[in-house]
Design a protein around this motif. Sequence first.
Motif, PDB file in Angstrom:
ATOM      1  N   LEU A   1       3.216   6.074  -2.759  1.00 59.12           N
ATOM      2  CA  LEU A   1       4.364   6.873  -3.191  1.00 59.12           C
ATOM      3  C   LEU A   1       4.391   7.024  -4.707  1.00 59.12           C
ATOM      4  O   LEU A   1       4.728   8.095  -5.237  1.00 59.12           O
ATOM      5  CB  LEU A   1       5.660   6.248  -2.683  1.00 59.12           C
ATOM      6  N   HIS A   2       4.034   5.980  -5.423  1.00 63.20           N
ATOM      7  CA  HIS A   2       3.976   6.066  -6.889  1.00 63.20           C
ATOM      8  C   HIS A   2       2.904   7.060  -7.334  1.00 63.20           C
ATOM      9  O   HIS A   2       3.112   7.821  -8.294  1.00 63.20           O
ATOM     10  CB  HIS A   2       3.710   4.692  -7.497  1.00 63.20           C
ATOM     11  N   PHE A   3       1.762   7.074  -6.647  1.00 61.61           N
ATOM     12  CA  PHE A   3       0.725   8.052  -6.993  1.00 61.61           C
ATOM     13  C   PHE A   3       1.196   9.473  -6.686  1.00 61.61           C
ATOM     14  O   PHE A   3       0.962  10.396  -7.471  1.00 61.61           O
ATOM     15  CB  PHE A   3      -0.576   7.752  -6.238  1.00 61.61           C
ATOM     16  N   LEU A   4       1.849   9.656  -5.548  1.00 59.86           N
ATOM     17  CA  LEU A   4       2.326  10.989  -5.185  1.00 59.86           C
ATOM     18  C   LEU A   4       3.371  11.510  -6.160  1.00 59.86           C
ATOM     19  O   LEU A   4       3.422  12.711  -6.461  1.00 59.86           O
ATOM     20  CB  LEU A   4       2.905  10.970  -3.771  1.00 59.86           C
ATOM     21  N   ASP A   5       4.217  10.614  -6.665  1.00 59.30           N
ATOM     22  CA  ASP A   5       5.313  11.013  -7.540  1.00 59.30           C
ATOM     23  C   ASP A   5       4.975  10.896  -9.025  1.00 59.30           C
ATOM     24  O   ASP A   5       5.746  11.354  -9.870  1.00 59.30           O
ATOM     25  CB  ASP A   5       6.549  10.161  -7.260  1.00 59.30           C
ATOM     26  N   GLY A   6       3.832  10.256  -9.351  1.00 57.92           N
ATOM     27  CA  GLY A   6       3.536   9.990 -10.757  1.00 57.92           C
ATOM     28  C   GLY A   6       4.591   9.108 -11.382  1.00 57.92           C
ATOM     29  O   GLY A   6       5.063   9.367 -12.500  1.00 57.92           O
ATOM     30  N   SER A   7       4.963   8.029 -10.691  1.00 58.40           N
ATOM     31  CA  SER A   7       6.166   7.272 -11.078  1.00 58.40           C
ATOM     32  C   SER A   7       5.935   5.777 -11.262  1.00 58.40           C
ATOM     33  O   SER A   7       6.872   4.992 -11.096  1.00 58.40           O
ATOM     34  CB  SER A   7       7.249   7.477 -10.016  1.00 58.40           C
TER      35      SER A   7
ATOM     36  N   GLN B   1       0.827  -1.207   0.000  1.00 57.73           N
ATOM     37  CA  GLN B   1       0.000   0.000   0.000  1.00 57.73           C
ATOM     38  C   GLN B   1       0.860   1.255   0.000  1.00 57.73           C
ATOM     39  O   GLN B   1       0.582   2.224  -0.717  1.00 57.73           O
ATOM     40  CB  GLN B   1      -0.914   0.016   1.229  1.00 57.73           C
ATOM     41  N   LEU B   2       1.913   1.247   0.823  1.00 57.89           N
ATOM     42  CA  LEU B   2       2.797   2.403   0.916  1.00 57.89           C
ATOM     43  C   LEU B   2       3.502   2.642  -0.414  1.00 57.89           C
ATOM     44  O   LEU B   2       3.614   3.787  -0.879  1.00 57.89           O
ATOM     45  CB  LEU B   2       3.812   2.185   2.034  1.00 57.89           C
TER      46      LEU B   2
END
Length: 367
Positions: A151-157, A146-147
């Motif tokens: 982080l991928h959503f926050l960074d667009g990565s 989940q974490l």
Amino acid sequence: MSNSIFGTRRGSAPVPLSLLDFAMAGKGVAARDALADSIKLARLADRRGFTRYWIAEHHAMPGVTTSSPPLLLARLTGETQHIRLGAGGMMLPNFPPLVVAEQFGLLASLAPGRIDLGIGRAPGTDMATAAALRRGDIGSEAFPKQLDELLHFLDGSFPEGHRYRKEGVYAVPGPLQDQENGIPRSFARPPVWLLGSSDYSARVAAQMGFPFAFAAHLADQNVDMAIKIYRERFRPSALLDRPYVIASFGVMAADDADEARRQAWAYSHAMMRMSTGRSFVIPGPDEARDYAYSTGELRLMEMWNAKIMSGTGEQVVGQLARWHQRINADEMMILNLGYSQQAIYRSTELIADAYGMPDDIGSASHA
């Protein structure tokens, strides 16, 4: 190392000092009144130079009004000017990671450079309520997964080939919104803190090179161990080149030390109730004093009460200083624990005075 997450030492304060808030609603207090008082408290913290004002997430607890930190934080972005605002924290298993990324992307866009995202893995409630929140089996979540998704959503990565990247799923506001709108990347995501009261999050935070906040107000017996593990195992990251740790403690200061102890005892009564399977309700100090405690209840009361630093402002700050000398936290955070919001406000004022914080950072010069 990013300076954006750091606390600033105010006036003669030894280390940065921050506030954690539950928007306490003691017995007989309406939620709207508790929230109005929390807004006043945030304004005070902003004016006196506290570094952060974090809001905890709890559910189905009559004595706690902060069931949705992002909603209250959105209001506080317009009520404050300097202080960092954040969740302490969002209980990630209760939400899809995309929802958290969008909520805090919106907050970061409302108050750029002033938002913190604290993440926890506990439910913040009882198991029945957790099941209602999650609509599924408790314990089936994989917190590291989940974490990672958050982080991928926050960074667009998300990497090439990932389902969300192929299907164009991304957080708005967020970095990919700028890209899709053909403008230079302007989105700066809030720093992610890992929260805990044991060594689990300390290990994860160290491995990822994230800042770490320890809830000593819940488990002061574990604080030395958790901070030691975090510092020893810390791996530098793009966010931090050295460990940064906050330790939060329960406090209650008053002009009269006896009144501080009365307020703290009332809070301990609510913790005793919760520990024995009853709802978390904070009685008035007189009701808590006159309650006929069983031997087991009194033992629980004394256990919880021992975790609260109470007394005059100078006495509380003295106890904080002894804890800081012991654990050498980079920043200290206080949670005022009592029945009355008026008492909580006064406690904050007294501690700020004793801590050597300025009267108004808008007009005072400070370190």
